[in-house]
Design an enzyme around this catalytic site. Structure first.
Site, PDB file in Angstrom:
ATOM      1  CD  GLU A  82      84.896  80.571  -4.448  1.00  0.00           C
ATOM      2  OE1 GLU A  82      85.683  81.497  -4.700  1.00  0.00           O
ATOM      3  OE2 GLU A  82      83.893  80.328  -5.138  1.00  0.00           O
ATOM      4  CB  SER A 342      26.211  64.124  21.892  1.00  0.00           C
ATOM      5  OG  SER A 342      24.906  64.205  21.378  1.00  0.00           O
TER       6      SER A 342
END
Length: 680
Positions: A82, A342
């Site tokens: 680029e 329980s």
């Protein structure tokens, strides 16, 4: 038009070079767009692995990244393809522009672009197009200004975070996670080349929609880099053969409920570091989904896993998935109030052991009993008669638990639940004996805290899920050390499924009234696992039992933590390990509140030290003075036997550690006296 535009650009550059002072002023007057880039809020695990991310305000995925967290090979490709003079120019590249202009003049059309990476950043910041010359001139001006105000690394960072990669994906990190399922630290040559090619035309080159176009664009990048010598020819050829990804990969979305809690807790934070383990979290979420196969469309599951040595939460599953509408997956069942069934019984027994009311081998009678009109029964409707405390807890018998709660007082049980860090809620606000069997509301996280405290020798463990936060200092003990070990020793004897090795994990199951909640909570020497299964709306699940529904899931969760559980801790030195026949007579059979707490006429009396006294510790020991009662006496400290067979009215005992200590004396007829003091 192309020729005139290029000539205009070249004239501008030439004129600017001749009028340097005027160009400098023009650049300095540039009104730059905002440079802050909004990035996705991220939730990370204990090692920095992404658990979940959130889109930015416009619905885009844009995950923050810096050049030092990117594969160097990709950066070399990007700059070589680029903007090969990126580190030498000042925002625009006159040589590239001259080359582009010459090619356009010779061929009558644009052959190659001349935009630098800095100019591309300018375009991305202003979201401007590339087709109009006015826009190109604006990009050049902004690029020149950016180069004066930012470093090259900062400009490159802006590109890495703003470049488009198709759909609502912006930035390299979101792109590599979305297309390859990996962060950008290590990319193959083929992956890096595709990431270079995509931003040039992100929609027409999307691999999931236009794979052939994406392949051609990638090949163009590889061919040019190979031709220029920036990439070895053999690597380029190998990269050409690598498949193009055909589908976008969803970004991680682990621990959605806890992630949302983290955001609500600190809405302004951009990054949230949690104590979770991403690998374990993923495995437990998969387990949660698998656990519901063939279980009905409305059943849900929740799990909490924590390290009880540190209090760090390692995995948290609030539901089988946010999208599970029939299961109300949006409800976080780790913090929903439910009846614990329980699962509170271990604390009840531990308190009885700690107070000297009982020992694991103490006999208690399981028989029909009424408590002022409250007449609980056992789950199966049967009564076992005389059983040891150990057996009563292993069988989860209801009557013994209620008898012990009656002796302790329900308020005492509630106090110690709160000491564990729980926030129980009782209907009507006043606890009764029904709390022993689940007649209150607690959360799954609450139960994880309680069992973590039992695993930790009775010391509360403040669970925390945000990394870096100092958890609050633990408060008063939940149970004495010996009592906590005794409870754990009983729980590891609970029968396990056929495919699970026995006595490695201490655990308890529970089923709430009407089969609305199925629970399993357990611990080894390092971790605590809490599992809930049921329907979020509280409707019954016929036939659901904690032992059959939740316990297998709990054991599988332990297996996913590590193949072999960490050994449970050994008994503390003061632990009395004896058969029922070897116990002091008062501990051989449970006698209830009146026999233990009420000093009957002629019973023993502890006259020194007086109740509530504060004494300095003495290395020589502490003298206890008695009177009355029938010898021989048994003396206990915080429920642990100190002296047995005592026939004198004065005895010197080793000085306990600093803090509160309760001494209990039991005579031959089971009558007791006690005193609570503080040693400094």
């Amino acid at each position: 038009m192309i020729r005139r535009g290029l000539i205009l650009v070249l004239a501008l550059l030439w004129g600017g070079a001749l009028a340097r002072d005027g160009l400098d002023a023009w650049i300095d007057r540039t009104d730059l767009p905002p440079l802050d880039t909004e990035t996705s809020v991220e939730v990370l695990d204990r090692d920095g692995t992404l658990l979940r991310a959130y889109t930015v305000a416009d619905g885009r995925w844009r995950l923050a990244v810096t050049p030092d967290a990117v594969d160097p090979g990709y950066l070399e490709m990007l700059i070589a393809y680029e903007d090969k003079r990126f580190y030498r120019h000042h925002g625009i590249d006159p040589l590239a522009m001259a080359r582009a202009a010459g090619q356009a003049l010779r061929r009558g059309q644009v052959v190659s672009g001349a935009s630098t990476l800095t100019m591309q950043v300018a375009r991305l910041l202003e979201d401007s197009g590339t087709g109009r010359w006015q826009g190109k001139l604006r990009q050049m001006r902004v690029a020149l200004a950016l180069e004066r105000r930012l470093t090259k690394a900062q400009i490159l960072t802006l590109y890495l975070n703003r470049a488009p990669f198709g759909g609502n994906v912006e930035g390299l990190r979101a792109a590599t996670l979305g297309w390859f399922g990996k962060p950008p630290q290590r990319l193959t040559a083929a992956q890096a080349a595709l990431m270079v090619a995509l931003p040039q035309s992100p929609e027409t080159r999307r691999p999931d929609r236009h794979p052939d176009v994406a392949r051609i664009a990638r090949a163009r990048v590889l061919d040019r880099l190979s031709a220029s010598g920036a990439l070895a020819a053999d690597r380029a050829q190998a990269a050409l053969r690598e498949p193009i990804p055909r589908d976008r990969i969803a970004l991680p979305a682990l621990a959605p409920h806890l992630a949302d809690r983290a955001l609500r807790d600190k809405p302004d934070a951009g990054t949230h570091h949690l104590t979770l383990d991403a690998g374990l979290q993923a495995g437990i979420e998969a387990l949660a989904s698998a656990a519901l196969n063939d279980r009905g469309a409305e059943l849900s599951v929740a799990m909490v896993i924590a390290d009880h040595r540190t209090g760090a939460v390692l995995a948290s599953v609030g539901s089988p998935g946010l999208g599970a509408e029939a299961r109300q997956g949006y409800v976080d069942m780790t913090v929903a109030l439910r009846s614990p069934g329980s699962t509170l019984k271990p604390l009840i027994y531990g308190l009885a052991f700690g107070d000297g009311l009982a020992h694991p081998e103490t006999i208690i009678t399981d028989r029909p009993t009424s408590f002022g009109g409250y007449a609980p029964g056992n789950f199966d409707g049967q009564f076992r008669g005389d059983v040891t405390m150990r057996r009563a807890l292993e069988l989860s018998l209801n009557l013994p638990a209620v008898v012990l709660t009656d002796a302790l007082g329900p308020a005492r049980l509630m106090t110690h639940l709160r000491r564990a860090g729980m926030v129980p809620e009782v209907p009507g606000g006043k606890p009764g004996l029904a709390v022993a069997l689940g007649g209150l509301g607690v959360t799954l996280e609450d139960l994880a805290r309680l069992y973590a405290a039992i695993a930790n020798g009775g010391q509360p463990v403040p669970l925390h899920w945000r990394a870096g936060d100092l958890p609050p200092a633990p408060g008063a003990r939940v149970l004495p050390d010996v009592a906590a070990w005794q409870v754990a020793d009983i729980l590891r004897g609970t029968p396990t499924p056929a495919n699970v090795a026995p006595r490695r994990i201490a655990f308890k199951t529970g089923t709430s009234y009407g089969h609305r909640d199925a629970w399993a909570v357990g611990f080894d020497g390092a971790h605590v696992v809490a599992v809930w299964m049921g329907r979020p709306d509280g409707t019954p699940v016929p036939g659901a039992f904690g032992g059959e529904l939740a316990a297998p899931v709990m054991f599988e969760a332990f297996a996913r933590i590590k193949p072999t559980p960490t050994p449970l801790r050994p008994p503390p030195p003061a632990t009395l390990i004896a058969s029922n026949a070897e116990l002091p007579q008062p501990l051989q059979r449970f006698r209830g509140r009146d026999a233990v707490f009420a000093r009957q006429q002629g019973g023993p009396d502890l006259i020194f030290p007086p109740n509530g006294a504060e004494l300095e510790r003495d290395a020589a020991g502490l003298v206890l003075k008695l009177r009355d009662g029938t010898p021989p006496y048994t003396v206990l400290a915080n429920g642990a036997p100190l002296v047995t067979g005592l026939r004198r009215f004065e005895v010197q005992v080793p000085t306990p550690g600093p803090g509160f200590v309760t001494f209990t004396v039991i005579d031959a007829k089971g009558r007791t006296a006690e005193t609570a003091i503080r040693l400094n």
